[in-house]
Design a protein around this motif. Structure first.
Motif: not given
Lengths: 497, 314
Positions: A6, A8, A45, A47-49, A67-68, A71, B191, B314
């Motif tokens: 990852k 940035f 999770y 949030v980032y790819r 996030a879905v 989950q 989320i 991100g």
């Protein structure tokens, strides 16, 4: 997770990391701040790819785009900043985004389901309270409950103990073990060694975005982990304190201050900071420490009492007057109060002195003098910055803190107030800042050090005053320092109720 | 002083009867803005959307004579304007205050432009019949309360139903909870599997529709003709009333009625004191609004993400 990368802008946060997690284990992901732990878990999770790499669950590759997705694969994460709405009740927070059970929001129906989950996992929470009324530990339980309620089988906890009291940490660890025996898998992101040794079954250590160490816990020592984490053996320094005394002091007498809700949060606080000493203020956060410091600096009006520096009464002076008398302040909120982050370091360096010579001549900034001063801070305090013209926001947390500490020390202050000066800093920056505080003291400056880190206070202070419900204790002398005794005072022992 | 008190007493029935229709346009807009802000979008373009509603409603009614159609088209036109605000602020992350201000002037310009192009050459200003009020035999005839309860125009009753629906939606449905979550913290919403942008768009479109209806109400029910800038800042008062209402439709309704009452009072006082320039009294409703806002103070909890664009990392 295989070969995760990852990137940035300007930073390779995670660099080809392989990470394996086995069912029903408690896995510690250890590393310094900025090692890439949280980024890696945010990839898991959704949030980032990730830019590269794949995630496999039971040997099958899965795509986690948000996030879905995570989950629905049974993965849940508790971030350091909780994903809760403070003004909503616990029930409401648990009901956000629910897809089952029709259009209507039936909180009572949800309530019985949540209570069932509570019983199964032994977590107790008052469902009708608003989240903002809960303690940090309770909020954390809400977060965990929320994830379990959504069917998470793998829980990721980011620095879960960072703002918990020792008792709450013990409780948390107890719940985690209970969850483990219920068949859940847990990842703890942390930089605290004792947590790893206390609760983990397996550990992965990250450094600068790379995996540098993997092992089962058996046979591990903190020495081995420290070296893996930092890349060298560090000795936590013994701070070399010299006897200095000049008779000058910052004195607070019977100070009372109102808080944000207009209630009296500091009630008759008294203390004395002598030149050439570090006076520590211990206390569970929210016992008036913040308001005390803000009031001494003039940011908050006092309701009663006096504040004196070297005998001069400064109670009625404004902030500017107090700065001129020689008071410095290193606020906890580096990015919002310590610096104006969109302004360059040059202007940030003269935040307290821009109204006069040599930085202001005939009504205009004298950039030559300002650049020189900023340069002095940068070189004198080893701030890693490209030059003095970069905006403060480009600095990492540790470097910005060094810069602010440097600013407050180089300008001719004689007393310095510092609140949680090392929170969120890595080991290197922490040591640096602590050493500078001691050096300032050794040169005859007085430091009022407020910290939630009791070990920091015990290591640095000459005397410690405990604050409890807005009141101050008598100072405890260094020879009488005792972790447990001060801990008990923080919980109210010795204070009249 | 005594005479002023007696005038006020004399005016009481007028004020009570008149405040509902005067409150209606501002309440329509404020109700929409309430939903909007609950989702975290500040729509300062309400004034412009109302202005667009005044002219579109007027034109459709003038051409077709169908006031129901006129209200719907006026609402849709303003919803379209809201959609532009949404594209700018939600998708393209533009500043909401700046974009809202631009929307205000676009609506202002459009309303004048449309009127001038269609009716600019008319020798006398065109008029439409204002919408009739309800008359239910016996019920409407009940002294004192009959006209108040059963003698309003149909749009007022429609607004009342919308109000109840919004109240129920915001606090008693899952979608309402999701919407308020988006207003508090879009990241948390995401989320939890809620699409923040979708909710913000829908809220904004609803807000635009309601502003358009509010605007059309001024031309079609209160006045019966169009003149330039006829909302006179009511769109901004609507925004203020949402703050007064602490994002709760019930309180927004109360605030709107107070505004309506003071407005009627100003119209009446104007005739009692012809020597005083009417502009003096025309300040009253706005001063009243200011006092209301001060009374609420800074203690109200605004949606935490209000006016903040949601930018994902991100």
């Amino acid at each position: 997770m295989k070969g995760i990368v990852k990137q940035f802008p300007g930073v390779l946060a995670v660099d080809h990391v392989d990470f394996e997690l086995y069912p029903k284990e408690i896995h510690a992901l250890l590393g310094e701040n900025g090692a890439g732990k949280t980024t890696l878990m945010n990839v898991l999770y959704g949030v980032y790819r990730a830019d590269e790499g794949q995630i496999l669950i039971n040997g099958k590759e899965v795509k986690i785009r948000n996030a879905v997705d995570a989950q629905s694969n049974g993965i849940g994460m508790v971030h350091q900043h909780f994903s809760l709405i403070p003004v909503f009740t616990v029930k409401e927070n648990l009901s956000i985004g629910l897809r089952t059970g029709g259009f209507r929001l039936n909180l009572n129906q949800i309530k019985s389901k949540i209570e069932e989950a509570e019983r199964n996992y032994g977590i107790e929470i008052d469902l009708d309270k608003k989240v903002q009324q809960l303690s940090v530990g309770e909020q954390q339980r809400v977060e965990i409950l929320k994830l379990l309620f959504r069917g998470a089988s793998t829980l990721i906890l980011d620095e879960p103990t960072s703002s918990l009291t020792p008792q709450e940490v013990a409780n948390l660890f107890k719940s985690l073990r209970a969850l483990q025996s219920e068949g859940k898998t847990i990842i703890i992101i942390t930089h605290k060694l004792y947590e790893v040794l206390d609760i983990a079954d397996r550990v992965t250590v990250l450094r600068k975005g790379k995996v540098v160490f993997k092992s089962m816990k058996e046979g591990l020592t903190s020495q081995v982990l420290t070296e893996a984490m930092i890349g060298r053996g560090v000795e936590l320094s013994n701070y070399n304190r010299e006897k200095v005394s000049s008779g000058n002091s910052l004195v607070v007498e019977g100070l009372s201050v109102r808080g944000d809700r207009n209630d009296e949060v500091v009630t008759g606080a008294s203390l004395e900071v002598r030149a050439g000493e570090i006076l520590g203020i211990a206390g569970v956060s929210g016992n008036g420490q913040k308001e005390l410091v803000e009031s001494i600096f003039g940011l908050r009006k006092s309701k009663g009492g006096r504040i004196k520096i070297n005998g001069h009464d400064i109670t009625n002076l404004g902030v500017k007057g107090r700065i001129k008398v020689g008071l410095g302040y290193i606020p906890e909120e580096r990015k919002t109060r310590g610096a104006a982050v969109s302004l360059p370091l040059t202007l940030n360096s003269v935040m307290h002195d821009h109204w006069g010579q040599p930085y202001l001549t005939r009504g205009a900034f004298n950039y030559k003098a300002i650049r020189k001063f900023a340069g002095e801070i940068i070189s004198g305090f080893k701030v890693a910055a490209k030059d003095e013209n970069v905006p403060a926001r480009d600095l990492s947390g540790g470097n910005l803190q060094k810069f602010i500490v440097g600013r407050e020390m180089i300008r001719n202050s004689s007393f310095l107030m510092s609140v949680n000066p090392t929170s969120g800093l890595d080991v290197g920056a922490t040591e640096y800042v602590r050493n500078e505080l001691v050096a300032y003291r050794n040169k005859g400056g007085g430091v009022l050090l407020v910290s939630e880190d009791l070990d920091e206070l015990l290591a640095l202070s000459d005397r410690i005053v405990v604050m409890y419900r807005g009141k101050t204790s008598k100072p405890v002398e260094q020879k009488d320092f005792d972790r447990l005794k001060i801990g008990a005072m923080m919980l109210g022992e010795g204070f009249s109720h | 002083m005594n005479s002023l008190v007696s005038i006020l007493l004399l005016l009481l029935p007028t004020v009570v009867l008149g405040m509902v229709p005067r409150a209606a346009p501002i309440f329509a807009a404020a109700l929409g803005e309430d939903v909007d802000q609950s989702a975290g979008t500040l729509n300062l373009g309400v004034e412009g959307m109302m202005l667009l509603g005044t002219i579109i409603g007027f034109v459709i009614d003038f051409e077709t004579g169908d006031f129901v159609l006129a209200f719907i088209v006026a609402g849709l036109a303003s919803a379209l304007l809201a959609l532009f605000h949404g594209i700018a602020t939600i998708s393209l992350k533009a500043d909401q205050v700046t974009s809202g201000t631009a929307i205000w002037f676009i609506g202002w310009g459009l309303s004048g432009f449309i009127y001038s192009s269609l009716f600019g050459k008319a020798s006398s200003p065109p008029v439409v019949k204002t919408i009739p009020t309800l008359y239910i035999p016996h019920l409407t005839d009940i002294p004192y309360i009959g006209k108040f309860l059963f003698g309003q125009d149909p749009v007022v009753y429609a607004l009342l139903i919308t109000f109840l629906a919004v109240q129920y939606f915001l606090f008693h449905t899952k979608a309402g909870l999701n919407l308020r979550t988006v207003g508090e913290d879009p990241l948390v919403a995401e989320i939890m599997g809620v699409n923040p942008d979708l909710y913000r768009y829908l809220a904004l479109i609803f807000g635009g529709f309601m502003a358009g209806v509010g605007g059309a109400y001024i031309t079609l029910s209160l006045v019966g003709s169009f003149y330039f800038d006829m909302t006179a800042g009511m769109g901004f008062i609507a925004v203020a009333l949402v703050y007064f209402g602490k994002w709760n439709p019930v309180r927004v309704l109360i605030g709107s009625l107070v505004f309506g009452a003071v407005y009627v009072l100003y119209l009446a006082l104007e005739t009692y004191f012809p020597a005083t320039p009417y502009q003096f009294f025309s300040m009253f409703p706005y001063i009243a609004t200011m006092i209301l806002i001060i009374l609420v103070g800074a203690r109200a909890h605004a949606p935490a993400a209000l006016a903040l664009p949601y930018i994902k990392e991100g």
